[in-house]
Design an enzyme around this catalytic site. Sequence first.
Site, PDB file in Angstrom:
ATOM      1  N   TRP A 187       4.168   2.361  -0.525  1.00 26.76           N
ATOM      2  CA  TRP A 187       5.472   2.119   0.096  1.00 26.76           C
ATOM      3  C   TRP A 187       5.708   3.068   1.269  1.00 26.76           C
ATOM      4  O   TRP A 187       6.193   2.656   2.320  1.00 26.76           O
ATOM      5  CB  TRP A 187       6.582   2.281  -0.930  1.00 26.76           C
ATOM      6  CG  TRP A 187       6.758   1.129  -1.866  1.00 26.76           C
ATOM      7  CD1 TRP A 187       6.113  -0.080  -1.837  1.00 26.76           C
ATOM      8  CD2 TRP A 187       7.631   1.078  -2.979  1.00 26.76           C
ATOM      9  NE1 TRP A 187       6.543  -0.874  -2.869  1.00 26.76           N
ATOM     10  CE2 TRP A 187       7.479  -0.185  -3.589  1.00 26.76           C
ATOM     11  CE3 TRP A 187       8.530   1.987  -3.540  1.00 26.76           C
ATOM     12  CZ2 TRP A 187       8.200  -0.558  -4.712  1.00 26.76           C
ATOM     13  CZ3 TRP A 187       9.249   1.616  -4.658  1.00 26.76           C
ATOM     14  CH2 TRP A 187       9.092   0.343  -5.228  1.00 26.76           C
ATOM     15  N   TYR A 202      -2.346 -12.954  -6.028  1.00 29.78           N
ATOM     16  CA  TYR A 202      -1.309 -12.412  -5.148  1.00 29.78           C
ATOM     17  C   TYR A 202      -1.633 -12.782  -3.704  1.00 29.78           C
ATOM     18  O   TYR A 202      -2.722 -12.499  -3.205  1.00 29.78           O
ATOM     19  CB  TYR A 202      -1.268 -10.893  -5.315  1.00 29.78           C
ATOM     20  CG  TYR A 202      -0.047 -10.186  -4.791  1.00 29.78           C
ATOM     21  CD1 TYR A 202       0.887 -10.799  -3.975  1.00 29.78           C
ATOM     22  CD2 TYR A 202       0.179  -8.858  -5.117  1.00 29.78           C
ATOM     23  CE1 TYR A 202       1.999 -10.122  -3.507  1.00 29.78           C
ATOM     24  CE2 TYR A 202       1.285  -8.163  -4.660  1.00 29.78           C
ATOM     25  CZ  TYR A 202       2.197  -8.798  -3.856  1.00 29.78           C
ATOM     26  OH  TYR A 202       3.296  -8.117  -3.391  1.00 29.78           O
ATOM     27  N   HIS A 221      -3.134  -4.638   5.244  1.00 33.45           N
ATOM     28  CA  HIS A 221      -3.448  -5.418   4.046  1.00 33.45           C
ATOM     29  C   HIS A 221      -4.927  -5.835   4.008  1.00 33.45           C
ATOM     30  O   HIS A 221      -5.485  -5.966   2.923  1.00 33.45           O
ATOM     31  CB  HIS A 221      -2.506  -6.620   3.905  1.00 33.45           C
ATOM     32  CG  HIS A 221      -1.195  -6.214   3.328  1.00 33.45           C
ATOM     33  ND1 HIS A 221      -0.195  -5.654   4.097  1.00 33.45           N
ATOM     34  CD2 HIS A 221      -0.732  -6.257   2.057  1.00 33.45           C
ATOM     35  CE1 HIS A 221       0.829  -5.371   3.308  1.00 33.45           C
ATOM     36  NE2 HIS A 221       0.528  -5.718   2.071  1.00 33.45           N
TER      37      HIS A 221
END
Length: 104
Positions: free
Chosen positions: A77, A41, A22
Amino acid sequence: MIRKGLTMKVYEDMHEEYEKRHREIWPEMVEELKRHGAHNYSIFLDKETSTLFGYLEIEDEEKWSKMPATEINQKWWEYMEPVMETNPDNSPISKELIEVFHMD
């Protein structure tokens, strides 16, 4: 803005890798999130339980609902599948939370 909260799980031995991925999030992933109305976010980690808490604000539910089908999201993903609990389609196993309090 619509506020959303959710929980997910990262594998116990993958905390550092999850954080690293991240920190190095792909710019094109960030742009796609923005194109689909995501703002503000954040993801938090409870290291004792390996639980992730995600918070984001979206502009519109319909616009946001199209994000999972994007090519970059599908690649993300797949990239994240080894480090967290996922469904058969590689999407994170997540639980959407119900907002019970908010203060500006």
